[in-house]
Motif scaffolding. Structure first.
Motif, PDB file in Angstrom:
ATOM      1  N   PHE A  10       0.871  -1.173   0.000  1.00  0.00           N
ATOM      2  CA  PHE A  10       0.000   0.000   0.000  1.00  0.00           C
ATOM      3  C   PHE A  10       0.908   1.223   0.000  1.00  0.00           C
ATOM      4  O   PHE A  10       1.628   1.458   0.967  1.00  0.00           O
ATOM      5  N   ARG A  16      -8.813   0.259  -1.402  1.00  0.00           N
ATOM      6  CA  ARG A  16      -9.925  -0.690  -1.320  1.00  0.00           C
ATOM      7  C   ARG A  16      -9.646  -1.917  -2.184  1.00  0.00           C
ATOM      8  O   ARG A  16      -9.865  -3.058  -1.769  1.00  0.00           O
ATOM      9  N   LEU A  63      -6.965  -4.102  -0.527  1.00  0.00           N
ATOM     10  CA  LEU A  63      -7.515  -4.845   0.597  1.00  0.00           C
ATOM     11  C   LEU A  63      -8.403  -5.987   0.112  1.00  0.00           C
ATOM     12  O   LEU A  63      -8.325  -7.113   0.628  1.00  0.00           O
ATOM     13  N   ASP A  64      -9.229  -5.737  -0.878  1.00  0.00           N
ATOM     14  CA  ASP A  64     -10.075  -6.794  -1.451  1.00  0.00           C
ATOM     15  C   ASP A  64      -9.211  -7.937  -1.993  1.00  0.00           C
ATOM     16  O   ASP A  64      -9.516  -9.113  -1.778  1.00  0.00           O
ATOM     17  N   LEU A 112       1.217  -7.788   3.997  1.00  0.00           N
ATOM     18  CA  LEU A 112       0.929  -6.415   3.589  1.00  0.00           C
ATOM     19  C   LEU A 112       2.073  -5.517   4.031  1.00  0.00           C
ATOM     20  O   LEU A 112       2.589  -5.660   5.142  1.00  0.00           O
ATOM     21  N   ASN A 136      -3.721   4.551   5.540  1.00  0.00           N
ATOM     22  CA  ASN A 136      -4.826   3.587   5.556  1.00  0.00           C
ATOM     23  C   ASN A 136      -5.038   3.010   6.944  1.00  0.00           C
ATOM     24  O   ASN A 136      -6.120   2.526   7.257  1.00  0.00           O
ATOM     25  N   TYR A 161     -14.120   1.639   3.704  1.00  0.00           N
ATOM     26  CA  TYR A 161     -13.546   0.305   3.617  1.00  0.00           C
ATOM     27  C   TYR A 161     -12.487   0.100   4.700  1.00  0.00           C
ATOM     28  O   TYR A 161     -12.066  -1.036   4.955  1.00  0.00           O
ATOM     29  N   THR A 194     -12.723  -2.611   7.269  1.00  0.00           N
ATOM     30  CA  THR A 194     -12.498  -3.985   6.814  1.00  0.00           C
ATOM     31  C   THR A 194     -11.107  -4.492   7.170  1.00  0.00           C
ATOM     32  O   THR A 194     -10.876  -5.699   7.214  1.00  0.00           O
ATOM     33  N   PHE A 195     -10.172  -3.599   7.458  1.00  0.00           N
ATOM     34  CA  PHE A 195      -8.842  -4.044   7.886  1.00  0.00           C
ATOM     35  C   PHE A 195      -8.945  -4.904   9.148  1.00  0.00           C
ATOM     36  O   PHE A 195      -8.094  -5.750   9.391  1.00  0.00           O
ATOM     37  N   LEU A 218      -8.678  -8.802   8.771  1.00  0.00           N
ATOM     38  CA  LEU A 218      -7.442  -9.478   8.347  1.00  0.00           C
ATOM     39  C   LEU A 218      -7.096 -10.695   9.204  1.00  0.00           C
ATOM     40  O   LEU A 218      -6.735 -11.741   8.644  1.00  0.00           O
TER      41      LEU A 218
END
Length: 118
Positions: free
Chosen positions: A8, A19, A22-23, A37, A46, A61, A64-65, A68
């Motif tokens: 990232f 996003r 991450l997806d 990552l 992020n 989004y 959503t981390f 993980l």
């Protein structure tokens, strides 16, 4: 098992790169790839706590981390140089991460099968 590292390098808002990265990480991990990552440059943004992207009309989004660990993504590396450049501390980061030098990040990248930069 294939080792995939997703880097990232761009900030979280204003484009879809974060996003999409991450997806991809979650999807790859669900197919039992070993995903790591790396957050460098503006990409470390992020991981900041207390973001409210909906105030600028962006989709949240970032929350959503938190998923993980459910996908067994355990290697999350943050560049120490970027932390210094943005005057951030460990307390500013919402996840449990490893803080590494540029040399350690380069060594990590040399031990994976694929590197994708977002």
């Amino acid at each position: 098992m294939k080792k995939l590292c997703i880097v990232f390098s761009q900030g979280p808002h204003g484009n879809a790169n974060g996003r999409e990265a991450l997806d991809l990480a979650l999807l790859s991990a669900s197919f039992e790839q070993e995903v790591s990552l790396v957050f460098t440059d503006e990409g470390i943004l992020n991981l900041l706590k207390n973001q409210s992207p909906e105030t600028i009309g962006a989709k949240d989004y970032i929350a959503t981390f938190g998923a993980l660990p459910l996908y067994d993504v355990e290697t999350i590396i943050v560049c120490e140089v970027a932390m210094t450049e943005f005057a951030l501390t460990e307390d500013d980061i919402k996840l449990e991460v490893q803080f590494c030098s540029s040399q350690a990040i380069a060594a990590h990248l040399n031990h994976v099968d694929e590197v994708l930069v977002f």
